[in-house]
Design an enzyme around this catalytic site. Structure first.
Site, PDB file in Angstrom:
ATOM      1  N   HIS A 130      44.103  -2.075  37.721  1.00 55.18           N
ATOM      2  CA  HIS A 130      45.203  -2.595  36.909  1.00 55.18           C
ATOM      3  C   HIS A 130      45.720  -3.913  37.454  1.00 55.18           C
ATOM      4  O   HIS A 130      45.634  -4.159  38.649  1.00 55.18           O
ATOM      5  CB  HIS A 130      46.392  -1.605  36.901  1.00 55.18           C
ATOM      6  CG  HIS A 130      46.035  -0.230  36.494  1.00 55.18           C
ATOM      7  ND1 HIS A 130      46.069   0.839  37.354  1.00 55.18           N
ATOM      8  CD2 HIS A 130      45.611   0.258  35.305  1.00 55.18           C
ATOM      9  CE1 HIS A 130      45.693   1.938  36.711  1.00 55.18           C
ATOM     10  NE2 HIS A 130      45.408   1.602  35.466  1.00 55.18           N
ATOM     11  N   HIS A 143      49.159  -5.583  38.228  1.00 60.33           N
ATOM     12  CA  HIS A 143      50.527  -5.134  38.460  1.00 60.33           C
ATOM     13  C   HIS A 143      51.487  -6.310  38.348  1.00 60.33           C
ATOM     14  O   HIS A 143      51.080  -7.464  38.453  1.00 60.33           O
ATOM     15  CB  HIS A 143      50.628  -4.427  39.812  1.00 60.33           C
ATOM     16  CG  HIS A 143      50.088  -3.027  39.775  1.00 60.33           C
ATOM     17  ND1 HIS A 143      50.863  -1.919  39.993  1.00 60.33           N
ATOM     18  CD2 HIS A 143      48.842  -2.551  39.500  1.00 60.33           C
ATOM     19  CE1 HIS A 143      50.124  -0.817  39.874  1.00 60.33           C
ATOM     20  NE2 HIS A 143      48.891  -1.180  39.583  1.00 60.33           N
ATOM     21  N   HIS A 199      52.655  -1.458  36.513  1.00 64.33           N
ATOM     22  CA  HIS A 199      51.647  -2.148  35.702  1.00 64.33           C
ATOM     23  C   HIS A 199      52.280  -3.323  34.962  1.00 64.33           C
ATOM     24  O   HIS A 199      53.404  -3.217  34.469  1.00 64.33           O
ATOM     25  CB  HIS A 199      51.036  -1.203  34.665  1.00 64.33           C
ATOM     26  CG  HIS A 199      50.214  -0.113  35.257  1.00 64.33           C
ATOM     27  ND1 HIS A 199      49.595   0.832  34.489  1.00 64.33           N
ATOM     28  CD2 HIS A 199      49.911   0.183  36.541  1.00 64.33           C
ATOM     29  CE1 HIS A 199      48.935   1.673  35.282  1.00 64.33           C
ATOM     30  NE2 HIS A 199      49.127   1.306  36.526  1.00 64.33           N
ATOM     31  N   HIS A 242      51.197   3.119  28.435  1.00 66.00           N
ATOM     32  CA  HIS A 242      49.940   3.030  29.182  1.00 66.00           C
ATOM     33  C   HIS A 242      48.833   3.670  28.351  1.00 66.00           C
ATOM     34  O   HIS A 242      49.035   4.698  27.718  1.00 66.00           O
ATOM     35  CB  HIS A 242      50.068   3.752  30.529  1.00 66.00           C
ATOM     36  CG  HIS A 242      48.782   3.801  31.287  1.00 66.00           C
ATOM     37  ND1 HIS A 242      48.253   2.688  31.891  1.00 66.00           N
ATOM     38  CD2 HIS A 242      47.908   4.799  31.508  1.00 66.00           C
ATOM     39  CE1 HIS A 242      47.096   3.019  32.457  1.00 66.00           C
ATOM     40  NE2 HIS A 242      46.881   4.298  32.242  1.00 66.00           N
ATOM     41  N   HIS A 261      49.310  -1.354  28.047  1.00 58.96           N
ATOM     42  CA  HIS A 261      49.855  -2.371  28.948  1.00 58.96           C
ATOM     43  C   HIS A 261      48.879  -3.542  28.995  1.00 58.96           C
ATOM     44  O   HIS A 261      47.656  -3.335  29.023  1.00 58.96           O
ATOM     45  CB  HIS A 261      49.969  -1.842  30.384  1.00 58.96           C
ATOM     46  CG  HIS A 261      50.914  -0.709  30.575  1.00 58.96           C
ATOM     47  ND1 HIS A 261      50.826   0.123  31.663  1.00 58.96           N
ATOM     48  CD2 HIS A 261      51.970  -0.280  29.850  1.00 58.96           C
ATOM     49  CE1 HIS A 261      51.788   1.021  31.604  1.00 58.96           C
ATOM     50  NE2 HIS A 261      52.498   0.806  30.507  1.00 58.96           N
ATOM     51  N   ASP A 315      46.383  -3.047  31.793  1.00 56.79           N
ATOM     52  CA  ASP A 315      45.438  -1.919  31.793  1.00 56.79           C
ATOM     53  C   ASP A 315      44.007  -2.449  31.709  1.00 56.79           C
ATOM     54  O   ASP A 315      43.561  -2.883  30.644  1.00 56.79           O
ATOM     55  CB  ASP A 315      45.704  -0.982  30.603  1.00 56.79           C
ATOM     56  CG  ASP A 315      46.998  -0.191  30.740  1.00 56.79           C
ATOM     57  OD1 ASP A 315      47.473  -0.035  31.877  1.00 56.79           O
ATOM     58  OD2 ASP A 315      47.519   0.261  29.703  1.00 56.79           O
ATOM     59  N   HIS A 361      42.754   1.471  42.498  1.00 57.04           N
ATOM     60  CA  HIS A 361      43.391   2.765  42.761  1.00 57.04           C
ATOM     61  C   HIS A 361      42.444   3.801  43.360  1.00 57.04           C
ATOM     62  O   HIS A 361      41.231   3.719  43.240  1.00 57.04           O
ATOM     63  CB  HIS A 361      44.005   3.319  41.471  1.00 57.04           C
ATOM     64  CG  HIS A 361      45.272   2.633  41.078  1.00 57.04           C
ATOM     65  ND1 HIS A 361      46.490   2.973  41.593  1.00 57.04           N
ATOM     66  CD2 HIS A 361      45.504   1.612  40.209  1.00 57.04           C
ATOM     67  CE1 HIS A 361      47.429   2.199  41.061  1.00 57.04           C
ATOM     68  NE2 HIS A 361      46.858   1.360  40.214  1.00 57.04           N
ATOM     69  N   ARG A 378      47.116   3.265  46.089  1.00 55.13           N
ATOM     70  CA  ARG A 378      46.639   1.886  45.928  1.00 55.13           C
ATOM     71  C   ARG A 378      45.770   1.534  47.127  1.00 55.13           C
ATOM     72  O   ARG A 378      46.278   1.302  48.225  1.00 55.13           O
ATOM     73  CB  ARG A 378      47.851   0.969  45.791  1.00 55.13           C
ATOM     74  CG  ARG A 378      48.709   1.367  44.589  1.00 55.13           C
ATOM     75  CD  ARG A 378      50.020   0.616  44.524  1.00 55.13           C
ATOM     76  NE  ARG A 378      50.785   1.092  43.359  1.00 55.13           N
ATOM     77  CZ  ARG A 378      51.810   0.428  42.834  1.00 55.13           C
ATOM     78  NH1 ARG A 378      52.198  -0.728  43.341  1.00 55.13           N
ATOM     79  NH2 ARG A 378      52.448   0.918  41.790  1.00 55.13           N
TER      80      ARG A 378
END
Length: 170
Positions: free
Chosen positions: A70, A72, A88, A96, A105, A108, A146, A163
């Site tokens: 993602h 952020h 995000h 999401h 998002h 995403d 992730h 993360r």
């Protein structure tokens, strides 16, 4: 003579500005390990003349399997667990979801598959992003790799876990 010099100067400056106008805006992030992982990588962002951004992510030294990826909201990877990157990137306030869903998002990017050798690549084009300045610009934000797969459903994170790598987009 002065007129000739002025026109030569004008054509020289026009010629030198032409390549700049043709060069698409681009940005890059270097992914660094977080949460005691060994994950490293790069992410590149190239704005397309037709609109949107082509994203390429390359990851190494990662656990094999499927992992959420993602953009952020904050360009801050200073926290050892990557939490300083915030949530995000979501300038439109959408839920999401998968990157190809009608509403999701802007950050995403979906999932990246990591092979047994610890390497993986993701290529995706997003019409929701820009590199140029503006509300949807990726510059000054971060990329997060992730721990787990993004389930594309759980709000607001996709249940992708910790993360493992973070990189500021510049």
């Amino acid at each position: 003579s002065a007129a000739a010099g002025a026109s030569a100067g004008a054509s020289a400056s026009a010629a030198s500005s032409a390549p700049k106008a043709a060069a698409a805006p681009s940005a890059r992030a270097t992914l660094e390990a977080r949460s005691d992982s060994t994950v490293t990588g790069t992410a590149t962002f190239a704005e397309l003349a037709s609109g949107g951004v082509k994203v390429h992510v390359h990851v190494e030294n990662a656990p094999p399997g499927t992992h959420g990826l993602h953009i952020h909201e904050k360009g801050d990877c200073s926290d050892p667990k990557g939490m300083s990157a915030g949530g995000h990137f979501n300038p439109t306030g959408a839920p999401h979801a998968a990157p190809m869903a009608a509403m999701h998002h802007a950050g995403d990017l979906g999932n990246i598959e990591i092979g047994a050798d610890g390497k993986g690549d993701l290529d995706i084009t997003s019409p929701m992003l820009t590199v140029s300045s503006g509300p949807n610009s990726v510059v000054g934000r971060s990329v997060i790799f992730h721990e787990k797969a993004d389930d594309m459903t759980t709000q607001p994170t996709g249940n992708a876990g910790g993360r493992l790598a973070c990189g500021v987009i510049q």
